[in-house]
Design a protein around this motif. Structure first.
Motif, PDB file in Angstrom:
ATOM      1  N   GLN A   9      49.522  64.154  65.543  1.00  0.00           N
ATOM      2  CA  GLN A   9      50.749  64.577  64.876  1.00  0.00           C
ATOM      3  C   GLN A   9      51.290  65.884  65.457  1.00  0.00           C
ATOM      4  N   GLY A  10      50.596  66.432  66.451  1.00  0.00           N
ATOM      5  CA  GLY A  10      51.044  67.659  67.089  1.00  0.00           C
ATOM      6  C   GLY A  10      50.544  68.933  66.453  1.00  0.00           C
ATOM      7  N   ASP A  11      49.647  68.840  65.474  1.00  0.00           N
ATOM      8  CA  ASP A  11      49.095  70.035  64.837  1.00  0.00           C
ATOM      9  C   ASP A  11      47.926  70.580  65.653  1.00  0.00           C
ATOM     10  N   ARG A  12      47.785  71.903  65.674  1.00  0.00           N
ATOM     11  CA  ARG A  12      46.704  72.581  66.387  1.00  0.00           C
ATOM     12  C   ARG A  12      45.624  72.964  65.374  1.00  0.00           C
ATOM     13  N   ARG A  46      24.893  75.221  61.412  1.00  0.00           N
ATOM     14  CA  ARG A  46      23.964  75.780  62.401  1.00  0.00           C
ATOM     15  C   ARG A  46      22.559  75.195  62.224  1.00  0.00           C
ATOM     16  N   LEU A  47      22.143  75.028  60.990  1.00  0.00           N
ATOM     17  CA  LEU A  47      20.831  74.426  60.734  1.00  0.00           C
ATOM     18  C   LEU A  47      20.805  72.969  61.180  1.00  0.00           C
ATOM     19  N   VAL A  48      21.890  72.254  60.954  1.00  0.00           N
ATOM     20  CA  VAL A  48      21.991  70.865  61.409  1.00  0.00           C
ATOM     21  C   VAL A  48      21.887  70.811  62.936  1.00  0.00           C
ATOM     22  N   ALA A  49      22.570  71.742  63.616  1.00  0.00           N
ATOM     23  CA  ALA A  49      22.502  71.784  65.078  1.00  0.00           C
ATOM     24  C   ALA A  49      21.090  72.122  65.552  1.00  0.00           C
ATOM     25  N   ASP A  50      20.427  73.026  64.846  1.00  0.00           N
ATOM     26  CA  ASP A  50      19.048  73.374  65.198  1.00  0.00           C
ATOM     27  C   ASP A  50      18.120  72.169  65.069  1.00  0.00           C
ATOM     28  N   ALA A  51      18.504  71.229  64.209  1.00  0.00           N
ATOM     29  CA  ALA A  51      17.710  70.013  64.025  1.00  0.00           C
ATOM     30  C   ALA A  51      18.016  68.957  65.083  1.00  0.00           C
ATOM     31  N   GLY A  52      18.898  69.285  66.036  1.00  0.00           N
ATOM     32  CA  GLY A  52      19.157  68.377  67.144  1.00  0.00           C
ATOM     33  C   GLY A  52      20.408  67.549  67.030  1.00  0.00           C
ATOM     34  N   LEU A  53      21.318  67.917  66.121  1.00  0.00           N
ATOM     35  CA  LEU A  53      22.550  67.169  65.941  1.00  0.00           C
ATOM     36  C   LEU A  53      23.741  67.974  66.438  1.00  0.00           C
ATOM     37  N   THR A  54      24.887  67.334  66.485  1.00  0.00           N
ATOM     38  CA  THR A  54      26.158  67.986  66.774  1.00  0.00           C
ATOM     39  C   THR A  54      26.883  68.200  65.446  1.00  0.00           C
ATOM     40  N   ALA A  55      27.418  69.396  65.224  1.00  0.00           N
ATOM     41  CA  ALA A  55      28.121  69.691  63.974  1.00  0.00           C
ATOM     42  C   ALA A  55      29.457  70.359  64.276  1.00  0.00           C
ATOM     43  N   VAL A  56      30.489  69.956  63.534  1.00  0.00           N
ATOM     44  CA  VAL A  56      31.826  70.523  63.686  1.00  0.00           C
ATOM     45  C   VAL A  56      32.285  71.059  62.336  1.00  0.00           C
ATOM     46  N   VAL A  57      32.740  72.306  62.332  1.00  0.00           N
ATOM     47  CA  VAL A  57      33.342  72.926  61.149  1.00  0.00           C
ATOM     48  C   VAL A  57      34.750  73.350  61.547  1.00  0.00           C
ATOM     49  N   PHE A  58      35.759  72.919  60.792  1.00  0.00           N
ATOM     50  CA  PHE A  58      37.136  73.229  61.181  1.00  0.00           C
ATOM     51  C   PHE A  58      37.930  73.799  60.017  1.00  0.00           C
ATOM     52  N   ASP A  59      38.987  74.515  60.377  1.00  0.00           N
ATOM     53  CA  ASP A  59      39.938  75.004  59.385  1.00  0.00           C
ATOM     54  C   ASP A  59      40.960  73.906  59.137  1.00  0.00           C
ATOM     55  N   ARG A  60      41.056  73.460  57.917  1.00  0.00           N
ATOM     56  CA  ARG A  60      42.037  72.438  57.590  1.00  0.00           C
ATOM     57  C   ARG A  60      43.456  72.961  57.798  1.00  0.00           C
ATOM     58  N   LEU A  61      44.408  72.056  57.910  1.00  0.00           N
ATOM     59  CA  LEU A  61      45.785  72.431  58.219  1.00  0.00           C
ATOM     60  C   LEU A  61      46.331  73.416  57.192  1.00  0.00           C
ATOM     61  N   GLY A  62      46.967  74.480  57.689  1.00  0.00           N
ATOM     62  CA  GLY A  62      47.553  75.485  56.819  1.00  0.00           C
ATOM     63  C   GLY A  62      46.581  76.535  56.347  1.00  0.00           C
ATOM     64  N   ARG A  63      45.380  76.552  56.943  1.00  0.00           N
ATOM     65  CA  ARG A  63      44.355  77.521  56.533  1.00  0.00           C
ATOM     66  C   ARG A  63      43.765  78.213  57.749  1.00  0.00           C
ATOM     67  N   GLY A  64      43.321  79.447  57.552  1.00  0.00           N
ATOM     68  CA  GLY A  64      42.606  80.148  58.598  1.00  0.00           C
ATOM     69  C   GLY A  64      43.364  80.156  59.907  1.00  0.00           C
ATOM     70  N   SER A  66      44.291  77.524  61.590  1.00  0.00           N
ATOM     71  CA  SER A  66      45.019  76.266  61.790  1.00  0.00           C
ATOM     72  C   SER A  66      46.367  76.314  61.068  1.00  0.00           C
ATOM     73  N   PRO A  67      47.242  77.271  61.425  1.00  0.00           N
ATOM     74  CA  PRO A  67      48.542  77.339  60.747  1.00  0.00           C
ATOM     75  C   PRO A  67      49.359  76.080  61.033  1.00  0.00           C
ATOM     76  N   ALA A  68      50.126  75.659  60.051  1.00  0.00           N
ATOM     77  CA  ALA A  68      50.950  74.461  60.208  1.00  0.00           C
ATOM     78  C   ALA A  68      52.131  74.555  59.261  1.00  0.00           C
ATOM     79  N   ASP A  69      53.271  74.073  59.711  1.00  0.00           N
ATOM     80  CA  ASP A  69      54.490  74.118  58.915  1.00  0.00           C
ATOM     81  C   ASP A  69      54.771  72.748  58.291  1.00  0.00           C
TER      82      ASP A  69
END
Length: 263
Positions: A9-12, A46-64, A66-69
């Motif tokens: 949708q073009g959001d960053r 971070r604990l999940v990653a230490d256990a051998g997994l990949t983890a993603v934490v993101f700022d939802r749209l309009g927060r932090g 991840s600004p969005a109009d």
């Protein structure tokens, strides 16, 4: 280090990536939190990653970061989730927190490449018509740019001291503008409650519905309702209180669940 991805949708979207090998887990926040003010999700990732997994934490749209109009509706939020699944490796377990649970359910129902759903304290259980009326009122406030009214409506069934604490802050009217990002929460909760009531929830991946040892009485009821509505569901009580989990036991549970979902 913050990374960025652009949605269909073009959001960053700003995100942190932990680990980089093994099954993937994407955390989907509920109404309000983002990385800079969330005390539990990043330590858990971070604990999940230490256990051998990949983890993603993101700022939802309009927060932090991840600004969005414009209208930050469920369609745009699902595009953000899809982008995060992509950066995680192309498929992932979604870990929804609060209304992030209904967004995660919507993502799986929409056919996104979701391997499983780990849901922490989904706030579901009211009659669908009541939830729809509540959501419509929030959207009405947002459309009128009445962010204080939208926040008050969103929080009307939460412990009153939560809203009182927000109102006592000197930046209250400004902070209420964060309710712009809660359109998707309201929409997804109304959709999920209707789907549960109608029996039309189309979820075929494993679902783990969790709640804390010290929680609101409706949370175990909501977890049981979700489990009864999916093909592969289980519910579990874990250490946690006041709608939050404890990172170490949560990370261990998530790692085991993600590995099981990955086969």
């Amino acid at each position: 280090m913050t990374h960025y991805a652009t949605t269909s949708q073009g959001d960053r979207v700003a995100y942190d990536l932990y680990g980089g090998s093994g099954p993937a887990l994407v955390f989907v926040a509920g109404a309000g939190p983002y990385r800079a003010v969330d005390p539990i999700t990043t330590p858990t990732a971070r604990l999940v990653a230490d256990a051998g997994l990949t983890a993603v934490v993101f700022d939802r749209l309009g927060r932090g970061e991840s600004p969005a109009d414009g209208r930050l509706d469920l369609e745009r939020e699902l595009a953000a989730v899809a982008a995060m699944i992509d950066v995680a490796g192309g498929s992932a377990v979604l870990c929804g927190h609060s209304s992030g649970c209904s967004i995660s359910l919507a993502a799986a129902d929409a056919g996104l490449p979701v391997d499983g759903l780990a849901l922490w304290e989904a706030p579901l259980g009211e009659p669908a018509d009541k939830t729809r009326t509540w959501a419509d009122e929030i959207l009405r406030h947002l459309d009128a740019e009445d962010y204080v009214g939208a926040t008050e409506k969103y929080m009307e069934d939460m412990p009153p001291e939560w809203l009182a604490g927000m109102k006592s802050a000197p930046d209250w009217p400004e902070s209420a503008k964060s309710s712009r990002s809660q359109r998707a929460d309201a929409q997804s909760l109304a959709w999920a409650q209707q789907a549960l009531e109608d029996g039309t929830l189309d979820i075929t991946v494993p679902v783990l519905a969790m709640y804390g040892t010290a929680t609101f009485p409706e949370m175990p009821v909501a977890a049981a309702s979700i489990v009864a509505s999916v093909e592969q569901g289980a519910e579990k009580e874990l250490p946690g209180a006041m709608h939050s989990w404890e990172p170490e036991p949560m990370a261990a549970e998530l790692a085991a669940f993600a590995r099981a979902c990955a086969g």
